[in-house]
Design a protein around this motif. Sequence first.
Motif, PDB file in Angstrom:
ATOM      1  N   TYR A 147      -0.157   8.930   6.133  1.00  0.00           N
ATOM      2  CA  TYR A 147       0.813   9.733   5.231  1.00  0.00           C
ATOM      3  C   TYR A 147       1.029  10.998   5.716  1.00  0.00           C
ATOM      4  CZ  TYR A 147       2.938  11.775   0.703  1.00  0.00           C
ATOM      5  OH  TYR A 147       3.681  12.166  -0.023  1.00  0.00           O
ATOM      6  N   ALA A 148      -0.011  11.751   6.157  1.00  0.00           N
ATOM      7  CA  ALA A 148       0.267  13.165   6.929  1.00  0.00           C
ATOM      8  C   ALA A 148       0.985  13.180   8.071  1.00  0.00           C
ATOM      9  CB  ALA A 148      -1.161  13.640   7.363  1.00  0.00           C
ATOM     10  N   LEU A 149       0.863  12.045   8.884  1.00  0.00           N
ATOM     11  CA  LEU A 149       1.852  11.858  10.293  1.00  0.00           C
ATOM     12  C   LEU A 149       3.039  11.538   9.779  1.00  0.00           C
ATOM     13  CD1 LEU A 149      -0.570   9.798  12.280  1.00  0.00           C
ATOM     14  CD2 LEU A 149      -0.293  12.197  12.626  1.00  0.00           C
ATOM     15  N   LEU A 150       3.498  10.814   8.817  1.00  0.00           N
ATOM     16  CA  LEU A 150       4.828  10.291   8.436  1.00  0.00           C
ATOM     17  C   LEU A 150       5.437  11.630   7.837  1.00  0.00           C
ATOM     18  CD1 LEU A 150       6.788   8.124   8.015  1.00  0.00           C
ATOM     19  CD2 LEU A 150       5.787   7.990   5.791  1.00  0.00           C
ATOM     20  N   TRP A 204       7.339   4.813  16.026  1.00  0.00           N
ATOM     21  CA  TRP A 204       6.166   3.851  15.592  1.00  0.00           C
ATOM     22  C   TRP A 204       5.606   3.939  14.235  1.00  0.00           C
ATOM     23  CZ3 TRP A 204       5.261  -1.223  16.997  1.00  0.00           C
ATOM     24  CH2 TRP A 204       4.016  -1.550  16.685  1.00  0.00           C
ATOM     25  N   ILE A 205       5.624   5.231  13.816  1.00  0.00           N
ATOM     26  CA  ILE A 205       4.793   5.872  12.695  1.00  0.00           C
ATOM     27  C   ILE A 205       5.557   4.944  11.576  1.00  0.00           C
ATOM     28  CG2 ILE A 205       6.283   7.725  12.171  1.00  0.00           C
ATOM     29  CD1 ILE A 205       2.714   7.368  11.256  1.00  0.00           C
ATOM     30  N   ALA A 206       6.688   4.668  11.503  1.00  0.00           N
ATOM     31  CA  ALA A 206       7.421   4.182  10.350  1.00  0.00           C
ATOM     32  C   ALA A 206       7.176   2.644  10.473  1.00  0.00           C
ATOM     33  CB  ALA A 206       9.140   4.004  10.849  1.00  0.00           C
ATOM     34  N   ALA A 207       6.803   1.905  11.473  1.00  0.00           N
ATOM     35  CA  ALA A 207       6.506   0.563  11.364  1.00  0.00           C
ATOM     36  C   ALA A 207       4.720   0.544  10.914  1.00  0.00           C
ATOM     37  CB  ALA A 207       6.534  -0.159  12.992  1.00  0.00           C
ATOM     38  N   VAL A 208       4.226   1.565  11.449  1.00  0.00           N
ATOM     39  CA  VAL A 208       2.864   1.483  11.029  1.00  0.00           C
ATOM     40  C   VAL A 208       2.867   1.730   9.475  1.00  0.00           C
ATOM     41  CG1 VAL A 208       0.788   2.897  11.083  1.00  0.00           C
ATOM     42  CG2 VAL A 208       1.937   2.538  13.238  1.00  0.00           C
ATOM     43  N   VAL A 209       3.516   2.715   8.998  1.00  0.00           N
ATOM     44  CA  VAL A 209       3.368   2.907   7.689  1.00  0.00           C
ATOM     45  C   VAL A 209       3.660   1.382   6.811  1.00  0.00           C
ATOM     46  CG1 VAL A 209       4.722   4.199   5.612  1.00  0.00           C
ATOM     47  CG2 VAL A 209       3.952   5.474   7.791  1.00  0.00           C
ATOM     48  N   VAL A 210       4.886   1.253   7.062  1.00  0.00           N
ATOM     49  CA  VAL A 210       5.298  -0.297   6.436  1.00  0.00           C
ATOM     50  C   VAL A 210       4.132  -1.365   6.326  1.00  0.00           C
ATOM     51  CG1 VAL A 210       7.036  -1.945   6.452  1.00  0.00           C
ATOM     52  CG2 VAL A 210       7.715   0.228   6.767  1.00  0.00           C
ATOM     53  N   VAL A 211       3.527  -1.634   7.663  1.00  0.00           N
ATOM     54  CA  VAL A 211       2.771  -2.565   7.715  1.00  0.00           C
ATOM     55  C   VAL A 211       1.278  -2.452   7.038  1.00  0.00           C
ATOM     56  CG1 VAL A 211       1.564  -4.208   9.153  1.00  0.00           C
ATOM     57  CG2 VAL A 211       3.813  -3.545   9.828  1.00  0.00           C
ATOM     58  N   THR A 212       1.056  -1.207   7.259  1.00  0.00           N
ATOM     59  CA  THR A 212      -0.389  -0.929   6.903  1.00  0.00           C
ATOM     60  C   THR A 212      -0.369  -0.630   5.227  1.00  0.00           C
ATOM     61  OG1 THR A 212      -0.085   1.593   7.330  1.00  0.00           O
ATOM     62  CG2 THR A 212      -1.233   0.127   8.857  1.00  0.00           C
ATOM     63  N   ARG A 213       0.809  -0.242   4.763  1.00  0.00           N
ATOM     64  CA  ARG A 213       0.725   0.008   3.289  1.00  0.00           C
ATOM     65  C   ARG A 213       0.937  -1.285   2.727  1.00  0.00           C
ATOM     66  NH1 ARG A 213       4.987   4.923   1.866  1.00  0.00           N
ATOM     67  NH2 ARG A 213       3.716   6.792   2.450  1.00  0.00           N
TER      68      ARG A 213
END
Length: 432
Positions: free
Chosen positions: A247-250, A321-330
């Motif tokens: 969340y902080a990185l996003l 890549w942070i957007a993909a990380v957020v979507v998949v991990t959430r």
Amino acid sequence: MPKHPAIQRHEWFAVLVAATYFFLVLASYYVVRPVRDQLSAAVGSTALPIFYAATFVATIALAPIFGALVARYPRRHFIPVVYLFFIAGMVAFIPLFRAQESIDARWLGTAFFVYGSVFNLFVVSVFWSYMADLFNVEQARRLFPLIALGGAAGAIAGPALTRALVSIVGVAGLLVISAILLGLSIICIVVLARWSRSNPVAGDNKRNERIIGGSFIAGAIETFRSPLMRRLAILMLLGDAVGTVIYALLADYSGAHYKTPEARTQFAASIDLSTNILQALLQLSVTRMLMVRFGAAPALALDGVVKAVMLAGMAVFAGPWIAAVVVVTRASAYGIFKPAFDSLYAQVDAETRYKTKNFIDTAVWRFGDLVVTSGFNGLRAIGTTLGGFASLAVMAAAASGWIGWHAARMLPEISPKSTEKDSESTAIDTAR
């Protein structure tokens, strides 16, 4: 024709109204949530400890008061009053957001971040408690999975509305839309209360007087006393560590690439929309299959693996890549981890479940937010890079999968039928 239909004739009306109620509540929340998240992006991750500290204090202060009030008044009376309170709060924020450019984003962000987080705790979380007042156990097994579909639709419709309308009505206008959706949900509460009086639960005339849970302090004591509850608290903290770092990185990425409140809100809504669609697909496919056939342990382990893999990619690809990380991990957190995690509580006695779950889901979670964001800023101050944060989060994700596997194995196996019920009746839950 089945001997016991999924919905009996007299239940159709209540199921449709309850599903509509859940749709409205989650749609209202998911209109508000991108507004909250764009403020985090506006000030950057350095301000997140302030946001989370205020949220932690508010949660600790309000949770016992809320529990005491609900213990004293029937939910059919109390919930509409709570919803009206939050509608009034939303209306109060409208002129502040109209003047957002002239107000310190840190102070506005802190106030609205607390409001949005408490909104989730007191508005969204009581939905299933109210449903438990309306239906008996047999009805719950048949009807709750169907009612949950309304929430799934609302979790998708909310961010879709935000993404489509923010450039037209602005951030302040979104608060009006969210308030209207929440106001309509009150009508559903009143209608369901009338249906309940015409269709009371047999042999349980006091059902509408049921309280939400046990003592907040007793929950803390039981959490530290019980080996299983300690593991669940640690599991929550590890999951929170991963989610909060992401969340902080996003927030930093959004703040650097989207310069207006409307653009940041639209970006946050797009993230929520993609996340909730993937989450629903995971719940209907992977999670259901794992929970029914193998139980919670493989699901908890899989969530750790998914998060670790995505975060390892962060160290390689960085940037967007942070957007993909957020979507998949959430989506994994709420589509795989949460149903499996919550199912573990169904296997302990009711007193332990009510006392500890409230404490872990509020105090432990919010304390974890504060510690992780403070640690994030401290590590950044000594020169930790994106790769370093990704590596630490990978270790937390791997530890989460390992501890989740062993925590689930501490409990006796339960029947596939019971597991299926637990996995399907878990609501789409978001608190971040």
